[in-house]
Design a protein around this motif. Sequence first.
Motif, PDB file in Angstrom:
ATOM      1  N   UNK A   1       0.857  -1.183   0.000  1.00 55.11           N
ATOM      2  CA  UNK A   1       0.000   0.000   0.000  1.00 55.11           C
ATOM      3  C   UNK A   1       0.894   1.234   0.000  1.00 55.11           C
ATOM      4  N   UNK A   2       0.629   2.155  -0.927  1.00 54.11           N
ATOM      5  CA  UNK A   2       1.507   3.297  -1.127  1.00 54.11           C
ATOM      6  C   UNK A   2       0.704   4.570  -1.329  1.00 54.11           C
ATOM      7  N   UNK A   3       1.362   5.706  -1.091  1.00 55.90           N
ATOM      8  CA  UNK A   3       0.779   7.008  -1.412  1.00 55.90           C
ATOM      9  C   UNK A   3       1.014   7.392  -2.865  1.00 55.90           C
ATOM     10  N   UNK A   4       1.920   6.667  -3.540  1.00 60.48           N
ATOM     11  CA  UNK A   4       2.300   6.999  -4.912  1.00 60.48           C
ATOM     12  C   UNK A   4       2.050   5.789  -5.816  1.00 60.48           C
ATOM     13  N   UNK A   5       0.818   5.600  -6.267  1.00 60.32           N
ATOM     14  CA  UNK A   5       0.511   4.434  -7.109  1.00 60.32           C
ATOM     15  C   UNK A   5       1.260   4.431  -8.438  1.00 60.32           C
ATOM     16  N   UNK A   6       1.594   5.597  -8.959  1.00 60.70           N
ATOM     17  CA  UNK A   6       2.329   5.630 -10.227  1.00 60.70           C
ATOM     18  C   UNK A   6       3.710   5.027 -10.064  1.00 60.70           C
ATOM     19  N   UNK A   7       4.400   5.338  -8.972  1.00 52.86           N
ATOM     20  CA  UNK A   7       5.732   4.779  -8.737  1.00 52.86           C
ATOM     21  C   UNK A   7       5.677   3.276  -8.524  1.00 52.86           C
ATOM     22  N   UNK A   8       4.703   2.799  -7.782  1.00 54.27           N
ATOM     23  CA  UNK A   8       4.593   1.356  -7.556  1.00 54.27           C
ATOM     24  C   UNK A   8       4.210   0.638  -8.835  1.00 54.27           C
ATOM     25  N   UNK A   9       3.332   1.223  -9.636  1.00 53.99           N
ATOM     26  CA  UNK A   9       2.965   0.592 -10.907  1.00 53.99           C
ATOM     27  C   UNK A   9       4.174   0.496 -11.824  1.00 53.99           C
ATOM     28  N   UNK A  10       4.996   1.543 -11.864  1.00 54.31           N
ATOM     29  CA  UNK A  10       6.199   1.497 -12.687  1.00 54.31           C
ATOM     30  C   UNK A  10       7.147   0.417 -12.190  1.00 54.31           C
ATOM     31  N   UNK A  11       7.271   0.266 -10.885  1.00 52.29           N
ATOM     32  CA  UNK A  11       8.140  -0.773 -10.334  1.00 52.29           C
ATOM     33  C   UNK A  11       7.623  -2.162 -10.697  1.00 52.29           C
ATOM     34  N   UNK A  12       6.328  -2.370 -10.606  1.00 47.56           N
ATOM     35  CA  UNK A  12       5.757  -3.687 -10.904  1.00 47.56           C
ATOM     36  C   UNK A  12       5.842  -4.023 -12.389  1.00 47.56           C
ATOM     37  N   UNK A  13       5.713  -3.019 -13.243  1.00 47.82           N
ATOM     38  CA  UNK A  13       5.686  -3.272 -14.689  1.00 47.82           C
ATOM     39  C   UNK A  13       7.078  -3.380 -15.294  1.00 47.82           C
ATOM     40  N   UNK A  14       8.027  -2.593 -14.798  1.00 48.83           N
ATOM     41  CA  UNK A  14       9.346  -2.556 -15.428  1.00 48.83           C
ATOM     42  C   UNK A  14      10.407  -3.318 -14.658  1.00 48.83           C
ATOM     43  N   UNK A  15      10.207  -3.489 -13.360  1.00 48.82           N
ATOM     44  CA  UNK A  15      11.204  -4.179 -12.563  1.00 48.82           C
ATOM     45  C   UNK A  15      11.114  -5.675 -12.707  1.00 48.82           C
ATOM     46  N   UNK A  16      12.016  -6.408 -12.063  1.00 54.66           N
ATOM     47  CA  UNK A  16      11.962  -7.866 -12.094  1.00 54.66           C
ATOM     48  C   UNK A  16      10.737  -8.388 -11.366  1.00 54.66           C
TER      49      UNK A  16
END
Length: 421
Positions: free
Chosen positions: A297-312
């Motif tokens: 759970x985060x205050x910045x959904x855009x950052x977490x979405x980028x991590x989930x989509x582009x990261x390992x």
Amino acid sequence: MSPLLFYALPALGSYIMLSIFLLRRPHLLHTTRAPAFLPRLGAHRGGSGERLENTMEAMENSMAQRADLLELDCHLTQDGVVVVSHDKNLSRQSGLNRDVSSLNFEELPLYKEELEVYFSPGHFACGSDRHMVRLEDLFQRFPQVPMSVEIKEDNQELIHKVAGLVRRFDRSEITIWASGKSSVMKKCKAANPQMPLSFSWNRALWMLLLYYLGLLPFVPIPEKFFLCFLPTIINRTYFPFSRSGLNQLAAVVSKWVIMRKSLIRHLEERGVQVVFWCLNEESDFEVAFSLGATGVITDYPTALRQYLDTGPAPPAFQDAPPYLHAACLLATAAAGTGDRPPPPPAAAAAAAGLGVNKSRRLRTRAGGDGAHQERPPLPGQAPRGPGPAPRRGEARAVKAVRRPAPPPRQRGLPPSPAPAP
């Protein structure tokens, strides 16, 4: 050696070995509960780091990032309206030193033009929408989006109104009861027992005590969600105490107690999804998923979405139970792009074969264009065309590939050599 130790030591050793064995194999005593949804990306207060907290604009912004869970808090106004608000008093949010319960819904003030992000001190969020919203409005706008509704005060009327709204919009399976007080959670469960429960503070401490005593594998767990703070954020972005020394001590102790992969793995295999809050940095995302958490759970959904989509791929899903892989792949395929809400939980469970559709067909609907992805044809079987799916019990015609029969062999004689090519 005394006779007492002669019998006690082997018994204690046997108990420890049995507890460790069942901790790693909980399915031998408990039936794994299939999840209705997987909250990999949760939006704290609707995503309060990118828009004003708990506004409709914040919720829509989080859904544009394909959030799996909206986390929010509720209070009751003087005229009996359930509103989404984190604070009981409106001073921090609106500058008016009045409680929500002392005003009618139409009298509620606007939010300030900008609000500080609680778990990112020194950072502020702003937005064009400054209106407080009703819980009913969110249920109408996002009928299929899972939400975590936290009840902060012991208010029987508030609890029953929330339970009634959940029943009215037929979303009991995708709305989580959350509260830090065990007394409130008991009333929530009584008001709507179909809604999944999360651990209260007392229940979480009791669960940790059972884990370290080795009794957790033998005890039933009615909760389905463990919403817990990540200990590494204490004294960095989360300051539960006013003194720095107490925060440092809390960070060390909670890190040693909570951050146990064997505990999180055991809970996940028993159908309890572990979600850490409130993480706003990529390093914290990595720590949470490396421990085996279901989501963040985060205050910045855009950052977490980028991590989930582009990261390992998060390590939590590399070693996750098979049903988590199936449900996660289904949710990813069905969610599509943009702000499209995820599929209904019943449909998701049916397509993933999680207790609703026992046929376990691998076909999943993509996007909305009608395309399907199916199991590849077996050897000798022609690929299936775009026609309708066969009914249950109907067999597809498969041409059998017959091999030529071997030549007859006389008894007592060696087999004739094969002719030269």
